[in-house]
Enzyme design. Structure first.
Site, PDB file in Angstrom:
ATOM      1  N   SER A 147       0.839  -1.199   0.000  1.00 47.75           N
ATOM      2  CA  SER A 147       0.000   0.000   0.000  1.00 47.75           C
ATOM      3  C   SER A 147       0.877   1.253   0.000  1.00 47.75           C
ATOM      4  O   SER A 147       1.611   1.473  -0.961  1.00 47.75           O
ATOM      5  CB  SER A 147      -0.966  -0.073   1.182  1.00 47.75           C
ATOM      6  OG  SER A 147      -2.024   0.822   1.005  1.00 47.75           O
ATOM      7  N   ASP A 223     -10.089  -5.879  -2.676  1.00 45.61           N
ATOM      8  CA  ASP A 223      -9.457  -4.824  -1.875  1.00 45.61           C
ATOM      9  C   ASP A 223     -10.408  -3.634  -1.793  1.00 45.61           C
ATOM     10  O   ASP A 223     -10.833  -3.097  -2.829  1.00 45.61           O
ATOM     11  CB  ASP A 223      -8.142  -4.421  -2.567  1.00 45.61           C
ATOM     12  CG  ASP A 223      -7.283  -3.493  -1.731  1.00 45.61           C
ATOM     13  OD1 ASP A 223      -7.840  -2.576  -1.102  1.00 45.61           O
ATOM     14  OD2 ASP A 223      -6.066  -3.689  -1.743  1.00 45.61           O
ATOM     15  N   HIS A 256      -7.349  -6.182   1.387  1.00 44.56           N
ATOM     16  CA  HIS A 256      -6.156  -5.336   1.558  1.00 44.56           C
ATOM     17  C   HIS A 256      -5.317  -5.778   2.768  1.00 44.56           C
ATOM     18  O   HIS A 256      -4.288  -5.199   3.056  1.00 44.56           O
ATOM     19  CB  HIS A 256      -6.626  -3.890   1.762  1.00 44.56           C
ATOM     20  CG  HIS A 256      -5.564  -2.850   1.575  1.00 44.56           C
ATOM     21  ND1 HIS A 256      -4.965  -2.597   0.366  1.00 44.56           N
ATOM     22  CD2 HIS A 256      -4.979  -1.988   2.454  1.00 44.56           C
ATOM     23  CE1 HIS A 256      -4.074  -1.626   0.491  1.00 44.56           C
ATOM     24  NE2 HIS A 256      -4.058  -1.240   1.756  1.00 44.56           N
TER      25      HIS A 256
HETATM   26  N1  LIG Z   1      -7.390   2.267   9.529  1.00 43.55           N
HETATM   27  C1  LIG Z   1      -7.847   2.199   8.183  1.00 43.55           C
HETATM   28  C2  LIG Z   1      -7.249   1.034   7.455  1.00 43.55           C
HETATM   29  C3  LIG Z   1      -5.798   1.175   7.362  1.00 43.55           C
HETATM   30  C4  LIG Z   1      -5.182  -0.015   6.689  1.00 43.55           C
HETATM   31  O1  LIG Z   1      -5.838  -0.873   6.088  1.00 43.55           O
HETATM   32  N2  LIG Z   1      -3.891  -0.062   6.787  1.00 43.55           N
HETATM   33  C5  LIG Z   1      -3.163  -1.121   6.152  1.00 43.55           C
HETATM   34  C6  LIG Z   1      -2.080  -0.509   5.310  1.00 43.55           C
HETATM   35  S1  LIG Z   1      -2.759   0.631   4.148  1.00 43.55           S
HETATM   36  C7  LIG Z   1      -2.550  -2.018   7.204  1.00 43.55           C
HETATM   37  O2  LIG Z   1      -1.609  -2.729   6.917  1.00 43.55           O
HETATM   38  N3  LIG Z   1      -3.068  -1.961   8.428  1.00 43.55           N
HETATM   39  C8  LIG Z   1      -2.483  -2.662   9.539  1.00 43.55           C
HETATM   40  C9  LIG Z   1      -2.863  -4.080   9.704  1.00 43.55           C
HETATM   41  O3  LIG Z   1      -3.733  -4.588   8.981  1.00 43.55           O
HETATM   42  O4  LIG Z   1      -2.259  -4.732  10.591  1.00 43.55           O
HETATM   43  C10 LIG Z   1      -9.335   2.114   8.124  1.00 43.55           C
HETATM   44  O5  LIG Z   1      -9.902   2.092   9.177  1.00 43.55           O
HETATM   45  O6  LIG Z   1      -9.885   2.075   7.032  1.00 43.55           O
END
Ligand SMILES: N[C@@H](CCC(=O)N[C@@H](CS)C(=O)NCC(=O)O)C(=O)O
Length: 278
Positions: A147, A223, A256
């Site tokens: 990402s 995604d 994702h």
């Molecule tokens: N916090 C965001 C999502 C953020 C998200 O998906 N982050 C990804 C990278 S873009 C991630 O790796 N999050 C940490 C995880 O899944 O452990 C939301 O609420 O929509």
């Protein structure tokens, strides 16, 4: 260097470390997996750049890279995604800016320019630190990321084709200058003049003549950010036009999350190993 933790894994050592960074003017925590190796041996290095909201820990806990890294003899480094600390300016309620959202740029705007220098930290300071403190052969490095970190991996490779021998990504942000979750951050870090953002946009870097040997990308079809933020077809178009070989795997039904990343992580480690050990 503070050793926060070490544990044996797949014959090697998964460690978490903290050091003082002069680039970001704060303490930085990072994780390194070092496979079992001969005394004195130097191993190639795969950088894994994480996405928004992450620290080193998300991929370390859920990325499932260690078995493949041990098998192929690659060091895997997981940097943090931003500077952190009481003196580091932040917007705690905004997950797309500040802590956890460094976007691998060197900020030029106040009050961010002192600390938000993740581009230089990841490409210069941490590799140099690694070469001194770990059995790392930093003449053989590859990039991988997710990402925001996919954006980091691809854009850093384009700007430094002599430093890195491979670049792959999971669900990369390929046009951060227009995507809703990155444009406001770039404006705060780099200013409102869009010309200053081009140096951090994979598709625009390609348009501006930057090249890399080849890219390998996995993208889940389920995604939740596919159409708004990611839009891999823009990368396909840019690579086609520029003649950059791109493997773009659209993975049916994957989202994702790290469920997607961990499923295909071994392919990315093997892809890097083939290029770093050639
Ligand atoms: N916090 C965001 C999502 C953020 C998200 O998906 N982050 C990804 C990278 S873009 C991630 O790796 N999050 C940490 C995880 O899944 O452990 C939301 O609420 O929509």
């Amino acid at each position: 260097m503070d050793i926060i933790s070490t544990a044996k894994a797949h014959g090697g050592v998964q460690g978490v470390y903290r050091h003082r960074s002069r680039t970001t003017d704060c303490d930085m925590t990072f994780a390194v997996f070092v496979p079992e190796h001969e005394a004195g041996e130097k191993l190639p290095v795969l950088w894994y750049l994480s996405g928004l909201t992450c620290t080193h820990q998300n991929a370390m806990d859920k990325g499932e890279y260690r078995r493949a890294a041990a098998e192929h003899g690659l060091i895997v480094v997981l940097p943090d995604t931003s500077p952190r600390g009481d003196h580091v300016p932040d917007e705690p309620d905004n997950w797309q800016f500040g802590s956890g959202a460094g976007f691998y740029v060197d900020a030029t705007q106040e009050p961010y320019a002192e600390n938000y220098r993740m581009y230089s930290y990841v490409t210069e300071e941490l590799p140099a630190y690694l070469a001194v403190n770990f059995p790392a052969d930093t003449s053989r490095m590859g990039l991988c990321g997710h990402s925001m970190g996919g954006h980091g991996a691809l854009s850093i490779a384009l700007k430094n084709p002599d430093l890195y021998r491979s670049a792959s990504a999971f669900a990369p942000i390929v046009r951060p200058t227009v995507a809703g979750w990155s444009k406001p951050a770039l404006e705060k870090y780099l200013g409102r003049d869009p010309r200053t953002h081009r140096a951090y946009d994979t598709c625009l870097l390609i348009e501006d003549g930057k090249r890399f040997a080849e890219f390998y990308v996995d993208q889940g079809t389920a995604d939740q950010f596919l159409e708004d933020g990611l839009r891999p077809q823009l990368l396909r178009d840019a690579c086609e036009k520029a003649g950059i070989p791109l493997t773009l795997n659209m993975r049916e039904g994957y989202d994702h999350s790290y469920n997607f990343i961990s499923t295909f992580m071994e392919d990315h480690v093997a892809y890097a190993a083939a290029r770093l050990k050639a």
